[in-house]
Scaffold this motif. Structure first.
Motif, PDB file in Angstrom:
ATOM      1  N   ALA A 141      10.878 -40.676 -20.023  1.00  0.00           N
ATOM      2  CA  ALA A 141      11.541 -41.161 -21.220  1.00  0.00           C
ATOM      3  C   ALA A 141      12.824 -41.049 -21.818  1.00  0.00           C
ATOM      4  CB  ALA A 141      10.463 -40.746 -22.809  1.00  0.00           C
ATOM      5  N   LYS A 142      13.386 -39.583 -21.055  1.00  0.00           N
ATOM      6  CA  LYS A 142      14.738 -39.190 -21.363  1.00  0.00           C
ATOM      7  C   LYS A 142      15.814 -40.064 -20.563  1.00  0.00           C
ATOM      8  CE  LYS A 142      13.384 -34.510 -21.917  1.00  0.00           C
ATOM      9  NZ  LYS A 142      13.119 -33.237 -21.339  1.00  0.00           N
ATOM     10  N   ARG A 143      15.283 -40.715 -19.628  1.00  0.00           N
ATOM     11  CA  ARG A 143      16.196 -41.532 -18.618  1.00  0.00           C
ATOM     12  C   ARG A 143      16.690 -42.530 -19.342  1.00  0.00           C
ATOM     13  NH1 ARG A 143      12.301 -41.825 -13.415  1.00  0.00           N
ATOM     14  NH2 ARG A 143      11.841 -39.598 -13.215  1.00  0.00           N
ATOM     15  N   ASP A 144      18.075 -42.855 -18.650  1.00  0.00           N
ATOM     16  CA  ASP A 144      18.562 -44.237 -19.374  1.00  0.00           C
ATOM     17  C   ASP A 144      18.329 -45.301 -18.493  1.00  0.00           C
ATOM     18  OD1 ASP A 144      20.316 -45.907 -20.528  1.00  0.00           O
ATOM     19  OD2 ASP A 144      22.011 -45.024 -19.920  1.00  0.00           O
ATOM     20  N   SER A 145      17.336 -45.631 -18.108  1.00  0.00           N
ATOM     21  CA  SER A 145      16.856 -46.479 -17.078  1.00  0.00           C
ATOM     22  C   SER A 145      15.880 -47.770 -17.790  1.00  0.00           C
ATOM     23  CB  SER A 145      16.191 -46.200 -15.912  1.00  0.00           C
ATOM     24  OG  SER A 145      14.855 -45.629 -16.488  1.00  0.00           O
ATOM     25  N   GLU A 146      15.557 -48.716 -17.288  1.00  0.00           N
ATOM     26  CA  GLU A 146      14.694 -49.723 -17.948  1.00  0.00           C
ATOM     27  C   GLU A 146      13.116 -49.279 -18.177  1.00  0.00           C
ATOM     28  OE1 GLU A 146      12.831 -53.920 -16.774  1.00  0.00           O
ATOM     29  OE2 GLU A 146      14.902 -53.777 -15.780  1.00  0.00           O
ATOM     30  N   LEU A 147      12.813 -48.389 -17.190  1.00  0.00           N
ATOM     31  CA  LEU A 147      11.512 -47.551 -17.164  1.00  0.00           C
ATOM     32  C   LEU A 147      11.661 -46.444 -18.564  1.00  0.00           C
ATOM     33  CD1 LEU A 147       8.730 -47.344 -16.016  1.00  0.00           C
ATOM     34  CD2 LEU A 147       9.726 -45.565 -14.415  1.00  0.00           C
ATOM     35  N   GLY A 148      12.554 -45.756 -18.359  1.00  0.00           N
ATOM     36  CA  GLY A 148      12.882 -44.830 -19.445  1.00  0.00           C
ATOM     37  C   GLY A 148      12.870 -45.467 -20.822  1.00  0.00           C
ATOM     38  N   HIS A 149      13.379 -46.512 -20.929  1.00  0.00           N
ATOM     39  CA  HIS A 149      13.317 -47.025 -22.156  1.00  0.00           C
ATOM     40  C   HIS A 149      12.102 -47.475 -22.691  1.00  0.00           C
ATOM     41  CE1 HIS A 149      17.837 -47.876 -21.786  1.00  0.00           C
ATOM     42  NE2 HIS A 149      17.810 -46.769 -22.105  1.00  0.00           N
ATOM     43  N   ARG A 150      11.299 -48.242 -21.719  1.00  0.00           N
ATOM     44  CA  ARG A 150      10.126 -48.819 -22.030  1.00  0.00           C
ATOM     45  C   ARG A 150       9.356 -47.698 -22.384  1.00  0.00           C
ATOM     46  NH1 ARG A 150       9.872 -51.957 -17.319  1.00  0.00           N
ATOM     47  NH2 ARG A 150       8.200 -50.872 -16.541  1.00  0.00           N
ATOM     48  N   ILE A 151       9.219 -46.515 -21.652  1.00  0.00           N
ATOM     49  CA  ILE A 151       8.171 -45.550 -22.039  1.00  0.00           C
ATOM     50  C   ILE A 151       8.562 -44.989 -23.302  1.00  0.00           C
ATOM     51  CG2 ILE A 151       7.494 -43.156 -21.054  1.00  0.00           C
ATOM     52  CD1 ILE A 151       6.839 -45.078 -18.729  1.00  0.00           C
ATOM     53  N   SER A 152      10.003 -44.664 -23.393  1.00  0.00           N
ATOM     54  CA  SER A 152      10.144 -43.870 -25.010  1.00  0.00           C
ATOM     55  C   SER A 152       9.757 -44.596 -25.860  1.00  0.00           C
ATOM     56  CB  SER A 152      11.801 -43.885 -24.551  1.00  0.00           C
ATOM     57  OG  SER A 152      12.224 -43.830 -25.813  1.00  0.00           O
ATOM     58  N   GLU A 153       9.973 -45.928 -25.890  1.00  0.00           N
ATOM     59  CA  GLU A 153       9.237 -46.795 -26.937  1.00  0.00           C
ATOM     60  C   GLU A 153       7.780 -46.581 -27.250  1.00  0.00           C
ATOM     61  OE1 GLU A 153      11.269 -48.972 -28.579  1.00  0.00           O
ATOM     62  OE2 GLU A 153       9.751 -50.139 -29.745  1.00  0.00           O
ATOM     63  N   LYS A 154       7.011 -46.665 -26.078  1.00  0.00           N
ATOM     64  CA  LYS A 154       5.516 -46.342 -26.315  1.00  0.00           C
ATOM     65  C   LYS A 154       5.310 -44.935 -26.790  1.00  0.00           C
ATOM     66  CE  LYS A 154       4.164 -50.308 -24.116  1.00  0.00           C
ATOM     67  NZ  LYS A 154       3.411 -51.247 -24.772  1.00  0.00           N
ATOM     68  N   LEU A 155       6.056 -43.939 -26.455  1.00  0.00           N
ATOM     69  CA  LEU A 155       5.857 -42.631 -26.781  1.00  0.00           C
ATOM     70  C   LEU A 155       6.070 -42.417 -28.354  1.00  0.00           C
ATOM     71  CD1 LEU A 155       6.811 -40.086 -23.951  1.00  0.00           C
ATOM     72  CD2 LEU A 155       4.715 -41.549 -24.244  1.00  0.00           C
ATOM     73  N   SER A 156       7.033 -43.016 -28.618  1.00  0.00           N
ATOM     74  CA  SER A 156       7.728 -42.769 -30.203  1.00  0.00           C
ATOM     75  C   SER A 156       6.551 -43.552 -31.173  1.00  0.00           C
ATOM     76  CB  SER A 156       8.977 -43.249 -30.343  1.00  0.00           C
ATOM     77  OG  SER A 156       9.198 -44.524 -30.037  1.00  0.00           O
ATOM     78  N   HIS A 157       5.789 -44.535 -30.684  1.00  0.00           N
ATOM     79  CA  HIS A 157       4.981 -44.996 -31.602  1.00  0.00           C
ATOM     80  C   HIS A 157       3.253 -44.608 -31.094  1.00  0.00           C
ATOM     81  CE1 HIS A 157       8.094 -48.251 -31.666  1.00  0.00           C
ATOM     82  NE2 HIS A 157       7.896 -47.882 -33.070  1.00  0.00           N
TER      83      HIS A 157
END
Ligand code: AMP
Length: 188
Positions: A53-69
């Motif tokens: 989730a820390k990565r600045d990549s498509e996967l990173g953004h997608r995962i970060s969004e899920k974790l934060s919710h």
């Protein structure tokens, strides 16, 4: 009997163990202690996804969004990331896994067979109390409640799946860390 390794007892060339339990059950703590004791690698899918989730990549953004919710990461991402991770040779003797599988699809489609599953039973009330104390970034009352709802709806069927296979061991997770660890070891 001395020097009998758990591998001898199970008569299997590998020992793949899963520790399950609701958020706040202490599953990561117990998985870590057990892994150390058995000299097996500990794998926490939560840790893996928090890193991604820390990565600045498509996967990173997608995962970060899920974790934060407090939402589950999509099965497609889970199966790919976890599958590739566990395929590494350092896991060929076994591993102690926490955080996966979290739903029936993941349990039925994983190509890593499981020998033993421990379920740490903790009430919602106790779990919430512990999580609010822990205070991790994704630990607000709102995300905790969301994760607990998902646990009851999607993860509990996985317990039934393993129970029917005869490899599920129930453990009272509302005991001391040491007592839980000892109880887990006594079942191996
Ligand atoms: P944990 O540290 O196990 O509480 O996991 C933290 C977060 O990572 C969860 O709330 C999910 O968003 C995500 N996650 C970890 N493992 C999985 C999984 N097997 N399936 C779906 N999401 C997962």
């Amino acid at each position: 009997m001395t020097n009998v390794s758990p591998f001898d007892i199970l008569h299997l060339p590998f020992m793949n163990i899963v520790v399950m339990g609701p958020q706040g059950s202490g599953k990561s703590t117990q998985a870590e202690l057990l892994a150390k004791k058995l000299r097996l690698p500990h794998v926490s899918t939560g840790d893996i996804f928090r890193e991604i989730a820390k990565r600045d990549s498509e996967l990173g953004h997608r995962i970060s969004e899920k974790l934060s919710h407090g939402e589950m990461v999509d099965d497609a991402d889970i199966m790919k990331v976890v599958g590739e991770h566990l395929a590494q040779s350092k896991f060929s003797n076994g591993f102690v896994l926490d955080g996966f599988p979290r739903n029936l699809y993941q349990a039925q489609n994983s190509n890593h067979p499981v020998n033993q599953v421990f379920h740490l039973k903790v009430s919602d009330k106790e779990g919430i109390k512990r999580l609010l104390k822990r205070g991790r970034a994704d630990d607000s009352l709102k995300t905790i409640s969301a994760r607990l709802r998902l646990y009851h709806k999607l993860t509990e069927p996985v317990l039934t799946f393993y129970r029917e296979k005869g490899i599920l061991q129930e453990i009272n997770g509302e005991q001391s860390i040491k007592k839980i660890h000892q109880e887990i070891l006594s079942h191996l």
